[in-house]
Design a protein around this motif. Structure first.
Motif, short mmCIF file in Angstrom:
data_model
loop_
_atom_site.label_atom_id
_atom_site.label_comp_id
_atom_site.label_asym_id
_atom_site.label_seq_id
_atom_site.Cartn_x
_atom_site.Cartn_y
_atom_site.Cartn_z
N ARG A 1 3.02 16.67 -7.52
CA ARG A 1 1.56 16.55 -7.52
C ARG A 1 0.99 17.02 -6.19
NH1 ARG A 1 -0.52 13.85 -12.04
NH2 ARG A 1 -2.39 14.93 -11.29
N ARG A 2 1.04 18.31 -5.98
CA ARG A 2 0.52 18.87 -4.75
C ARG A 2 -1.00 18.79 -4.68
NH1 ARG A 2 4.52 21.61 -2.04
NH2 ARG A 2 6.42 22.04 -3.24
N ASP A 3 -1.63 18.43 -5.80
CA ASP A 3 -3.09 18.28 -5.82
C ASP A 3 -3.53 16.92 -5.30
OD1 ASP A 3 -1.74 17.28 -8.09
OD2 ASP A 3 -3.62 17.14 -9.21
N PHE A 4 -2.55 16.07 -4.91
CA PHE A 4 -2.87 14.73 -4.39
C PHE A 4 -2.69 14.68 -2.88
CE2 PHE A 4 -1.51 12.34 -8.51
CZ PHE A 4 -2.62 12.88 -9.16
N THR A 5 -3.54 13.88 -2.24
CA THR A 5 -3.33 13.51 -0.84
C THR A 5 -3.02 12.02 -0.82
OG1 THR A 5 -4.89 15.19 -0.06
CG2 THR A 5 -4.35 13.39 1.46
N PHE A 6 -1.86 11.66 -0.26
CA PHE A 6 -1.39 10.28 -0.30
C PHE A 6 -1.52 9.60 1.07
CE2 PHE A 6 1.15 12.35 -3.63
CZ PHE A 6 0.89 11.51 -4.69
N GLU A 7 -1.74 8.31 1.03
CA GLU A 7 -1.66 7.46 2.22
C GLU A 7 -0.78 6.27 1.86
OE1 GLU A 7 -1.91 6.16 5.97
OE2 GLU A 7 -2.90 8.00 5.28
N SER A 8 0.37 6.16 2.53
CA SER A 8 1.27 5.05 2.23
C SER A 8 0.71 3.74 2.77
CB SER A 8 2.66 5.30 2.81
OG SER A 8 2.59 5.35 4.22
N ALA A 9 1.03 2.64 2.10
CA ALA A 9 0.51 1.33 2.51
C ALA A 9 1.51 0.24 2.11
CB ALA A 9 -0.84 1.06 1.85
N LYS A 10 1.54 -0.80 2.91
CA LYS A 10 2.37 -1.96 2.61
C LYS A 10 1.54 -3.03 1.90
CE LYS A 10 6.13 -0.64 4.88
NZ LYS A 10 7.43 -0.41 4.19
N VAL A 11 2.17 -3.69 0.96
CA VAL A 11 1.51 -4.80 0.27
C VAL A 11 1.64 -6.04 1.14
CG1 VAL A 11 1.49 -6.27 -1.77
CG2 VAL A 11 1.99 -3.83 -2.00
N THR A 12 0.51 -6.60 1.56
CA THR A 12 0.53 -7.79 2.41
C THR A 12 0.26 -9.07 1.63
OG1 THR A 12 -1.81 -7.49 2.98
CG2 THR A 12 -0.18 -6.47 4.43
N GLN A 13 -0.32 -8.93 0.43
CA GLN A 13 -0.61 -10.13 -0.37
C GLN A 13 -0.75 -9.74 -1.83
OE1 GLN A 13 -4.06 -12.32 0.91
NE2 GLN A 13 -3.93 -13.83 -0.71
N TYR A 14 -0.25 -10.61 -2.69
CA TYR A 14 -0.43 -10.43 -4.14
C TYR A 14 -1.06 -11.70 -4.68
CZ TYR A 14 0.68 -10.40 -9.12
OH TYR A 14 0.60 -10.48 -10.48
#
Length: 277
Positions: free
Chosen positions: A110-123
């Motif tokens: 999916r080269r049409d996407f720009t991603f930003e990784s993130a950590k889950v801190t709360q569910y």
């Protein structure tokens, strides 16, 4: 009287001879009488003492052996703990590597996407909400209505609130979440949405089915991308079964989402994408 002295003298003389001979013998062997008597009496005690000493010695050896075994056991336990820690770390590293490989594949696909990784801190999961809190916000380019996916590109949910370095995500199970969807096999358009009743069992609802091409169990449900609000082609889940609503006029499908929100550790926010007409 003379006979008495004669007999007494003989006995005295005999006794004296015996004493002299005894002293001579003892003197020849180098052992005094008293010492000999004392040695005779003490001999059993010396034997007993030696036996007791040997017993205490064996007990001491046993204690030394026990202490050595305990020390060795403690060292083995520490070693096992170290190996278990190393194994857990290796497993964590393996999972992290697998996520990174999947993300790399996703970026390539999916080269049409720009991603930003993130950590889950709360569910948070309650009777009316299913949300995640992430450690990324406006400072990382995250905005409301950004879609969030896992490392394989399956839809997690949508950003509903954002701060400088955090954001809240309504998962696909949450009643706030609604996505234009399509059934991959038939191409039928519908709307995937959270449902209060289904949310308790970890499922969501596929509504507004036309009835012309009724989905069946196992059909894959994707985002349609209609309207340009959300990217197309994100996997939402699979149809579990089709039901008729309370009015008896329309049908809806129960969808098992691909993602289990409670198990997520790291996710990826789609901060930009190309709109496909």
């Amino acid at each position: 009287m003379k006979n008495f002295f004669n007999k007494t003298g003989i006995w005295i003389l005999a006794a004296a001879v015996v004493i002299v001979l005894t002293l001579s013998i003892l003197s020849a062997t180098g052992t005094g009488l008293l010492n000999n008597i004392a040695g005779t009496i003490a001999s059993p005690f010396r034997s007993a003492g030696a036996a007791i000493g040997n017993w205490f010695g064996s007990i001491s050896d046993k204690f030394d052996s026990v202490e050595a075994l305990q020390k060795e056991n403690e060292e083995l336990r520490k070693r096992v703990a170290q190996l278990e820690d190393a194994n857990r770390q290796a497993e964590t590293d393996s999972q992290e590597n697998e996520r990174l490989r999947s993300l790399l594949n996703l970026r390539q696909q999916r080269r049409d996407f720009t991603f930003e990784s993130a950590k889950v801190t709360q569910y948070e999961n309650s009777n009316w909400a299913s949300t995640l809190t992430l450690n990324r916000g406006t400072s990382s380019g995250v905005a409301v209505n950004n879609c969030v996916v896992n490392e394989t590109g399956a839809l997690v949910g949508v950003v509903t609130e954002v701060g400088l370095n955090w954001c809240t995500v309504a998962t696909v199970l949450d009643t706030q979440a609604q996505f234009g969807a399509t059934v991959f096999r038939t191409g039928e358009s519908a709307v995937a949405m959270g449902d209060l009743e289904l949310m308790q069992s970890g499922k969501l609802k596929l509504s507004y089915l036309s009835g012309a091409n009724t989905p069946v169990g196992g059909d894959l449900v994707l985002t349609s991308g209609l309207g340009g609000y959300y990217p197309s082609g994100l996997v939402i889940g699979a149809v579990e079964d089709v039901r008729t609503d309370d009015s008896g006029l329309t049908q809806y499908a129960v969808v098992q989402p691909t993602v289990t929100p409670s198990s997520l550790v790291e996710v990826f926010v789609i901060t930009a994408f190309d709109i496909v007409d």
